[in-house]
Scaffold this active site. Structure first.
Site, mmCIF file in Angstrom:
data_model
loop_
_atom_site.group_PDB
_atom_site.id
_atom_site.type_symbol
_atom_site.label_atom_id
_atom_site.label_comp_id
_atom_site.label_asym_id
_atom_site.label_seq_id
_atom_site.Cartn_x
_atom_site.Cartn_y
_atom_site.Cartn_z
ATOM 1 N N ARG A 165 0.867 -1.176 0.000
ATOM 2 C CA ARG A 165 0.000 0.000 0.000
ATOM 3 C C ARG A 165 0.903 1.224 0.000
ATOM 4 O O ARG A 165 2.088 1.135 0.327
ATOM 5 C CB ARG A 165 -0.893 0.014 1.247
ATOM 6 C CG ARG A 165 -1.980 -1.028 1.198
ATOM 7 C CD ARG A 165 -2.828 -0.984 2.449
ATOM 8 N NE ARG A 165 -3.599 0.249 2.579
ATOM 9 C CZ ARG A 165 -4.332 0.563 3.641
ATOM 10 N NH1 ARG A 165 -4.394 -0.254 4.685
ATOM 11 N NH2 ARG A 165 -5.020 1.684 3.673
ATOM 12 N N HIS A 166 0.348 2.374 -0.341
ATOM 13 C CA HIS A 166 1.092 3.622 -0.199
ATOM 14 C C HIS A 166 1.401 3.842 1.282
ATOM 15 O O HIS A 166 0.785 3.215 2.159
ATOM 16 C CB HIS A 166 0.246 4.791 -0.733
ATOM 17 C CG HIS A 166 -1.117 4.844 -0.112
ATOM 18 N ND1 HIS A 166 -1.328 5.355 1.154
ATOM 19 C CD2 HIS A 166 -2.311 4.391 -0.548
ATOM 20 C CE1 HIS A 166 -2.606 5.246 1.446
ATOM 21 N NE2 HIS A 166 -3.233 4.654 0.442
ATOM 22 N N ASN B 154 -5.545 9.230 5.834
ATOM 23 C CA ASN B 154 -5.546 8.080 6.746
ATOM 24 C C ASN B 154 -5.511 8.559 8.193
ATOM 25 O O ASN B 154 -6.222 8.036 9.059
ATOM 26 C CB ASN B 154 -4.338 7.159 6.502
ATOM 27 C CG ASN B 154 -4.355 6.452 5.161
ATOM 28 O OD1 ASN B 154 -3.301 6.117 4.616
ATOM 29 N ND2 ASN B 154 -5.541 6.217 4.606
ATOM 30 N N ARG C 32 -0.529 9.799 -3.472
ATOM 31 C CA ARG C 32 0.055 9.065 -2.341
ATOM 32 C C ARG C 32 0.839 7.826 -2.786
ATOM 33 O O ARG C 32 1.789 7.424 -2.117
ATOM 34 C CB ARG C 32 -1.012 8.723 -1.294
ATOM 35 C CG ARG C 32 -2.238 7.956 -1.801
ATOM 36 C CD ARG C 32 -3.331 8.039 -0.738
ATOM 37 N NE ARG C 32 -4.552 7.285 -1.010
ATOM 38 C CZ ARG C 32 -5.575 7.734 -1.730
ATOM 39 N NH1 ARG C 32 -5.497 8.925 -2.310
ATOM 40 N NH2 ARG C 32 -6.675 7.008 -1.867
ATOM 41 N N GLU D 72 -7.673 3.894 -6.230
ATOM 42 C CA GLU D 72 -8.501 3.308 -5.162
ATOM 43 C C GLU D 72 -9.973 3.227 -5.585
ATOM 44 O O GLU D 72 -10.427 4.015 -6.438
ATOM 45 C CB GLU D 72 -8.342 4.144 -3.871
ATOM 46 C CG GLU D 72 -9.122 3.647 -2.656
ATOM 47 C CD GLU D 72 -8.871 2.182 -2.273
ATOM 48 O OE1 GLU D 72 -9.009 1.292 -3.143
ATOM 49 O OE2 GLU D 72 -8.573 1.922 -1.089
ATOM 50 N N HIS E 249 -3.619 0.705 -3.373
ATOM 51 C CA HIS E 249 -4.516 1.089 -2.279
ATOM 52 C C HIS E 249 -5.169 -0.137 -1.643
ATOM 53 O O HIS E 249 -5.211 -1.207 -2.250
ATOM 54 C CB HIS E 249 -5.588 2.034 -2.831
ATOM 55 C CG HIS E 249 -5.005 3.193 -3.572
ATOM 56 N ND1 HIS E 249 -4.778 4.409 -2.986
ATOM 57 C CD2 HIS E 249 -4.568 3.309 -4.860
ATOM 58 C CE1 HIS E 249 -4.236 5.233 -3.878
ATOM 59 N NE2 HIS E 249 -4.108 4.594 -5.016
#
Ligand code: F6P
Length: 276
Positions: free
Chosen positions: A52-53, A59, A104, A124, A189
């Site tokens: 994932r980033h 977040n 991201r 995403e 994502h």
């Protein structure tokens, strides 16, 4: 199957994996998709690397969607990822890095000096009208949608957005391309990674949206003839949890080991095996 004797049947015959492929009477759309898929398969030993980033500003705020930049810890992860790649990925000189078109993921790849591709298909899951909200706000502003998504997360399509099924459909070219590749790191994502992961791990569709794919973890998939082996390498950089359990709007995972699939090996980036 023999081309002369069985000429009336539809079949695909692979000889020596795909050094030769015989396609007989393949006509419908589905049959031709299967033929295309089979032509892309190979059995060379390889790894697929997933991450994932890094943790994003959204977040930290518990918001979904958007195009936020990384948090400070997210930037730390992007630096650490370079070290992890050099430490764990054999032949990393030949690596290709795929990201989504969102900032991201590209920021997470910023220290990786390898050829890069930015795929829209890796963006995403589109949360439509809920983009930019927290799960609490979704539950408050769209209570029926919130309940419907928990009820059938795989099929639920956000208003003006996507469902997990939609994401799987748009991932088809990625999966095809991946079947052909030998050394790829995909930075994408939570929802997208669940779909890719579920494909390789043969996870049933309805379970895939509930899988645990934490931040700041490099995942190694090793596809084999009848199974895929997984290793997760934790980067030892703290991050928030973006996991929402069924029936709540709160974030965080209970320590339910069943979310980690049997056979997965979990290691920390210091090299210590922490669970299996
Ligand atoms: O919270 C991070 C995130 O990537 C959101 O942008 C996205 O909507 C969500 O995860 C997808 O996860 P879930 O399907 O569990 O809501």
């Amino acid at each position: 199957m023999d081309v002369t004797r069985d000429s009336e049947y539809s079949f695909i015959k692979m000889i020596n994996v795909n050094s030769q492929i015989i396609i007989n009477k393949v006509s419908s759309y589905l049959q031709s998709r299967i033929a295309f898929y089979v032509m892309n398969l190979h059995i060379k030993p390889r790894y697929i690397w997933l991450s994932r980033h890094g943790e994003s500003q959204y977040n930290l705020e518990g918001k979904i969607g958007g195009d936020a930049l990384l948090s400070e810890r997210g930037v730390q992860y992007s630096k650490k990822l370079k070290t992890l790649v050099e430490q764990y990925i054999p032949n990393h000189e030949k690596l290709e890095v795929w990201t989504s078109t969102l900032r991201r993921t590209q920021q997470t790849a910023q220290y990786l000096d390898y050829p890069k591709k930015h795929w829209k298909a890796l963006d995403e899951l589109d949360a439509g009208s809920c983009d930019g909200l927290t799960y609490d706000e979704v539950a408050e502003q769209f209570p029926e949608d919130f309940a419907a998504r928990d009820e059938n997360k795989f099929e639920y399509r956000y208003r003006g957005g996507e469902s997990y099924r939609d994401v799987i459909i748009r991932l088809e070219p990625i999966i095809m391309e991946l079947e052909n590749q030998e050394n790829v790191l995909i930075i994408t994502h939570q929802a997208v990674l669940r779909c890719i992961y579920a494909y390789f791990m043969n996870v049933p569709q309805e379970e895939s949206p509930w899988m645990s794919i934490p931040l700041h973890t490099l995942i190694r998939l090793e596809p084999r003839a009848y199974e895929t082996l997984v290793t997760r390498i934790k980067a030892d950089i703290p991050a928030v949890s973006t996991y929402k359990e069924k029936g709540t709007a709160k974030l965080g995972e209970s320590n339910d080991k069943s979310k980690i699939l049997a056979g997965e090996v979990i290691s920390s980036s210091s090299g210590a095996k922490v669970a299996s």
